[in-house]
Scaffold this active site. Structure first.
Site, PDB file in Angstrom:
ATOM      1  N   CYS A 214      -6.064  -3.529 -13.467  1.00 13.82           N
ATOM      2  CA  CYS A 214      -6.079  -2.401 -12.537  1.00 13.82           C
ATOM      3  C   CYS A 214      -4.986  -2.493 -11.487  1.00 13.82           C
ATOM      4  O   CYS A 214      -4.936  -1.687 -10.565  1.00 13.82           O
ATOM      5  CB  CYS A 214      -7.444  -2.246 -11.880  1.00 13.82           C
TER       6      CYS A 214
ATOM      7  N   HIS B 245       0.816  -1.221   0.000  1.00 15.46           N
ATOM      8  CA  HIS B 245       0.000   0.000   0.000  1.00 15.46           C
ATOM      9  C   HIS B 245       0.845   1.264   0.000  1.00 15.46           C
ATOM     10  O   HIS B 245       0.444   2.287  -0.516  1.00 15.46           O
ATOM     11  CB  HIS B 245      -0.986  -0.006   1.174  1.00 15.46           C
TER      12      HIS B 245
HETATM   13  C1  PEP Z   1      -4.493  -5.573  -6.986  1.00 21.03           C
HETATM   14  O1  PEP Z   1      -4.451  -6.465  -6.125  1.00 21.03           O
HETATM   15  O2  PEP Z   1      -3.775  -5.577  -8.000  1.00 21.03           O
HETATM   16  C2  PEP Z   1      -5.406  -4.441  -6.830  1.00 21.03           C
HETATM   17  C3  PEP Z   1      -5.581  -3.587  -7.805  1.00 21.03           C
HETATM   18  O3  PEP Z   1      -6.023  -4.289  -5.621  1.00 21.03           O
HETATM   19  P1  PEP Z   1      -5.251  -3.727  -4.324  1.00 21.03           P
HETATM   20  O4  PEP Z   1      -3.888  -3.265  -4.723  1.00 21.03           O
HETATM   21  O5  PEP Z   1      -6.077  -2.644  -3.771  1.00 21.03           O
HETATM   22  O6  PEP Z   1      -5.210  -4.951  -3.448  1.00 21.03           O
END
Ligand code: PEP
Ligand code: MG
Length: 556
Positions: free
Chosen positions: A490, A188
């Site tokens: 994404c 994150h």
């Molecule tokens: C991912 O896991 O690639 C995603 C887009 O979700 P997050 O990064 O919020 O877990």
């Protein structure tokens, strides 16, 4: 004593560079032991009073410099530190024999519990109270206050890793760059850095030390931190910074412009967002819509679930920025790196393999129903093209459960994220059930390579160029093409311009990323045809490591 010039290596996030002084974020303090004081209750009370005065003085100085909502928050913290009921609670505990630190800890904890029991909006203050408590305990110990350091001048932040709640406090105008000892390229903290266009190098290692105040160059493109650089190294970095700023200024398109390959194949370029406040800037940077709205990020501090009305207002604000354009909203993804206090999960040894994402939502039907209802209400009052998806879906049975729940309420487009490898292996079944799939390459990589994305020590495994990850993407891309349904990306992988081309070659029909990455990806796509992208993808798929996949696609 000035530190000698040296280099540290980690994984770069983004391609920017920055020069500045380092400030170090102190760790959260340990809970005070249940010790009793020396026997002099008055002296103990006086020490606490002096610590409170010191904290109030520091907070007041900050409030004087702050403006807007930030100023009000600090003023509220000052009031809490001076609250007479809390002071009585601390005094009584000291009279009862507790040490000053323990008395402060217990009195604040009890007040926090009362606030939480009152529900919103009072419950939201519990986190602020915990911060004030930590400051007073730090003052009593003579330790630096935990949390993001406060400075009048911009700085480069060195942290072990940021807690999700800290990230909300990060002021991109003051934090020029970010260096983390732990944390991988898809954690994150890296996501936040990419989103705020803060050059970062993550995972430099637990042992790496940089003294506060030392000047450093953070070079995200090479994943290098130059500690105490020479004048020539600073001049070289500054030249790179200026050249990059000029290049980006010429590439930014502004407005809702369309991404496309050299042969005209349309590849919508969308934004990953965590708050409607960032929507206008995303449009300025060229986003054609939103490919991932991370709904949980607005509630990382919340003790209680937001109401339907509160959520509806957030979603409506977001959608109103994109009339006629696609906005993909992801349901709360609670657990592992993004825990929500109100979407409960028992303590788990391996939270990334635990009750997270759609699993947590299934366990809390009211929270699931409220979020879907809020989204439907927002869909009804705006002109955006709302798509809704669930995270961490493992197979077609789970996909059907979620799609049915969304459709029953009248949502038009309901899909799932591909983050668990099982979903990719069953892509055909899943695409029969869902309107679309969006591939979250961060988690897909974590699970395909069995490498916790929070662990800097495993960052070499967390590489979406790994052919195993690319093969999973291909399974999904092929199934999407066969079913005639969209398969977007994404995860952070879409923000890497060369990988973006390969992902399109594997069948991705749209790419969503942190908005600052849009210009570079747009430029890279415009230089290749679909056939060339497929050739590069095939070369990468045949490689036996991430490194060779990069090289093979570059040469293809
Ligand atoms: C991912 O896991 O690639 C995603 C887009 O979700 P997050 O990064 O919020 O877990
Ligand atoms: Mg994910």
């Amino acid at each position: 004593m000035p530190q000698a010039a040296s280099e540290l290596h980690g994984v770069g996030v983004g391609r920017g560079a920055v020069v500045g002084p380092v400030l170090v974020m102190s760790e959260a303090l340990s809970e005070p032991l249940e010790n009793s004081h020396s026997g002099d209750a008055d002296a103990e009370k006086a020490a606490v009073a002096a610590a409170v005065n010191r904290v109030v003085g520091e907070l007041r100085a900050r409030a004087d410099r702050a403006a807007g909502p930030g100023k009000h928050l600090i003023e509220a913290a000052i009031q809490m530190a001076q609250d007479p009921i809390l002071a009585d609670g601390v005094g009584a505990r000291i009279e009862g024999g507790a040490s000053g630190e323990r008395a402060v800890f217990e009195a604040f904890r009890s007040f926090q519990q009362q606030l939480i029991a009152l529900g919103p909006p009072m419950a939201e203050r519990a986190t602020d109270l915990a911060d004030v408590c930590q400051r007073i305990v730090a003052a009593l110990r003579g330790a630096p206050a935990p949390g993001i350091p406060v400075s009048d001048a911009p700085f480069i932040l060195l942290v072990r890793d940021l807690a999700p709640a800290d990230t909300a406090l990060l002021d991109a105008r003051m934090v020029l760059g970010l260096i983390t000892r732990d944390g991988g390229p898809t954690g994150h903290t890296a996501i936040l850095a990419r989103d705020k266009a803060i050059p970062a190098v993550v995972g430099i290692g637990a042992e790496a030390q940089i003294a506060a105040g030392t000047r450093v160059v953070v070079d995200a493109a090479s994943g290098t931190v130059i500690v105490a650089p020479s004048d020539a190294q600073v001049a070289a970095a500054e030249l790179r910074i200026t050249e990059r700023a000029t290049e980006l200024a010429t590439r930014a398109t502004g407005g809702l412009s369309e991404g496309a390959l050299a042969d005209g194949t349309s590849i919508p370029l969308l934004a990953n967002l965590g708050s409607p406040r960032d929507a206008a800037r995303a449009v300025e940077l060229g986003a054609e819509g939103v490919g991932l709205f991370r709904t949980e990020l607005l509630h990382l501090d919340a003790r209680t679930a937001p109401t339907v009305a509160q959520q509806q207002s957030v979603y409506t604000e977001l959608l109103s920025h994109f009339p006629g354009h696609k906005v993909v909203v992801r349901m709360f993804d609670s657990g592992a790196d993004k825990p929500l206090a109100f979407l409960p999960h028992a303590h788990e040894q391996n939270p990334a393999l635990g009750v997270r994402g759609v699993r947590a939502l299934r366990a809390e039907p009211q929270i699931l129903a409220d979020q879907l209802q809020a989204l439907k209400n927002a869909q009804d009052v705006t002109d955006a093209d709302l798509w809704v998806m669930a995270p961490m879906v493992a197979d077609a049975v789970e996909a059907r459960f979620f799609v049915d729940a969304g459709k029953r309420l009248g949502l038009r487009m309901v899909g799932v994220m591909a983050e668990v490898p099982s979903l990719a292996l069953l892509a055909e079944q899943v695409l029969a059930a869902a309107d679309f799939v969006s591939i979250g390459t961060n988690d897909l990589t974590q699970y395909a390579l069995a490498a916790d994305r929070m662990l800097g020590t495993l960052s070499a495994y967390q590489d979406p160029w790994h052919p195993a990850v690319l093969r999973l993407v291909k399974l999904l891309g092929d199934a999407g093409a066969a079913a005639g349904k969209p398969v977007g990306i994404c995860g952070e992988a879409a923000a890497d311009p060369r990988l973006a081309v390969v992902l399109v070659g594997l069948g991705a029909t749209s790419l969503s990323m942190a908005p600052p990455a849009l210009a570079e990806v747009r430029a890279e796509l415009a230089g290749v045809t679909l056939e060339q992208a497929r050739t590069k993808a095939a070369a990468a798929l045949a490689a036996d490591s991430a490194e060779r996949a990069r090289a093979a696609s570059a040469g293809a």
